[in-house]
Design an enzyme around this catalytic site. Structure first.
Site, short mmCIF file in Angstrom:
data_model
loop_
_atom_site.label_atom_id
_atom_site.label_comp_id
_atom_site.label_asym_id
_atom_site.label_seq_id
_atom_site.Cartn_x
_atom_site.Cartn_y
_atom_site.Cartn_z
CB CYS A 93 -0.87 0.25 1.34
SG CYS A 93 -2.11 1.50 1.35
CG LEU A 94 4.22 3.76 -1.86
CD1 LEU A 94 4.38 4.21 -0.48
CD2 LEU A 94 5.51 2.91 -2.37
#
Lengths: 200, 184
Positions: A93-94
């Site tokens: 999750c970036l």
């Protein structure tokens, strides 16, 4: 349009190889086996002064046809205990790998961003809710767990004997090592809860 | 907006860029998207260089969130400046299906005062001298010799006497007006 993606990957490959970070063996890029260069393997070292220090993390990188107008698809191949990375699938999750991607970013900046992510987790925007909860509520256990995972999966050299013993204990009961480790990590290393969890 | 641009080249950085050119071909003029030497080059308001086809495709990819690929400043098609080098032999290159590069904008130089249509030259054009100066305007008009208007009529002609009469009427009006001003 002679595929712009292939041209760019070739150039980026050179950029990573020539970069200072590669010289210090902090990041590394491998062309993989595929001939069209659309599937690559990246490697980052765990940043110092973090539970990931000393670890070597392998990343699967898939370049979409529309690269660089859309971000590369990256996930951790090496198992890791981190609030923003799924401990089960390695999904990341970036924001820059999603809507904050910009065409001027390169594989080098992506690898460096991931290294920075290891150094500064973002528990309020988690990928792995269990890890994020532990990070917030039991920071000490989180740190030890992440260190233990680094040693177990990423060739880290800092052992956490207490946790290793507990894993061995569950393995003695006939559970598979990785499953035992996951159950213990998810239950803050409470052996009873982990056993229950494994049996349910 | 460009002040927070990490890559906007300052004077010192420009100098290092110069050395980069000598060592690394013309890397300084690489498109930020395809990383190749920019063709049909355009530059954004935040100063980042792109091929027009590359930038156009980037803007098409996310039409509702148009940001600079380098510094994420807001950009748009209309705010890009094309760059025309001298040895541009590929000018006739039809840019395939892409819309043409935005045209260079040439604005007229600004007028520094004056209404060209009135022919007042460089002098300022003033509509009014204010109420107090009204009678002086009358006097002044009698001393305007060289402004192209017909001079006073010859003495003895009927026009001359009419003008004399009018002149006196206005003189009296002026005197009355000044008198009124003094009293009021």
């Amino acid at each position: 349009m002679a595929n712009i993606a292939v041209q760019r990957i070739k150039r980026e490959f050179k950029e990573v190889v020539k970069s200072d970070e590669a010289a210090k063996s902090m990041i590394h890029l491998d062309m993989g086996s595929s001939e069209n260069m659309m599937e690559l393997t990246g490697t980052i070292s765990g940043p110092p002064d973090t539970p990931y220090a000393g670890g070597t993390y392998i990343l699967d990188i898939r370049i979409p046809e529309t690269y660089p107008f859309n971000p590369p698809k990256v996930k951790f191949n090496t198992k890791i205990w981190h609030p923003n990375i799924s401990s089960a699938t390695g999904a990341i999750c970036l924001d820059i790998l999603k809507d904050q991607w910009a065409a001027a970013m390169t594989l080098r900046t992506v690898l460096l961003s991931l290294q920075a992510l290891l150094a500064s987790p973002e528990p309020d925007d988690p990928q792995d809710a269990v890890v994020a909860k532990q990070f917030k509520e039991n920071p000490d256990i989180f740190f030890q767990t992440a260190t233990h995972w680094t040693q177990a999966y990423a060739k880290g050299s800092t052992p956490v004997p207490e946790y290793s013993d507990k894993v061995t204990q569950l393995m003695g009961m006939g559970f598979e090592e990785h499953k035992a480790r996951v159950a213990l990590s998810n239950n803050n290393w409470n052996v009873e809860c982990a056993t229950e969890n494994l049996l349910s | 907006m460009s002040s927070d641009t990490p890559t906007s080249p300052g004077p010192t950085e420009g100098a290092t860029g110069g050395s980069e050119v000598s060592t690394d071909g013309n890397a300084f003029f690489e498109c930020n998207i395809c990383l190749d030497t920019a063709r049909d080059a355009v530059v954004s308001m935040c100063g980042h260089l792109f091929c027009w086809p590359c930038l156009h495709q980037w803007l098409e990819t996310r039409p509702n969130r148009q940001t600079c690929p380098v510094c994420k400043a807001g950009i748009s098609k209309d705010k890009c400046i094309p760059i025309y080098g001298r040895g541009a032999s590929d000018q006739q290159d039809p840019r395939e299906k892409l819309p043409p590069r935005p045209q260079g904008q040439r604005s007229e130089p600004e007028n520094n005062g004056g209404f060209p249509g009135f022919g007042f030259g460089d002098g300022g054009f003033q509509m009014s001298f204010g109420i107090g100066a009204f009678p002086f305007g009358i006097f002044a008009s009698t001393f305007n010799f060289n402004d192209g208007r017909p001079g006073p009529a010859q003495p003895g002609t009927p026009q001359h006497s009419e003008e004399q009469f009018l002149s006196k009427v206005f003189l009296w009006v002026a005197i009355l007006f000044m008198f009124w001003l003094l009293i009021a």
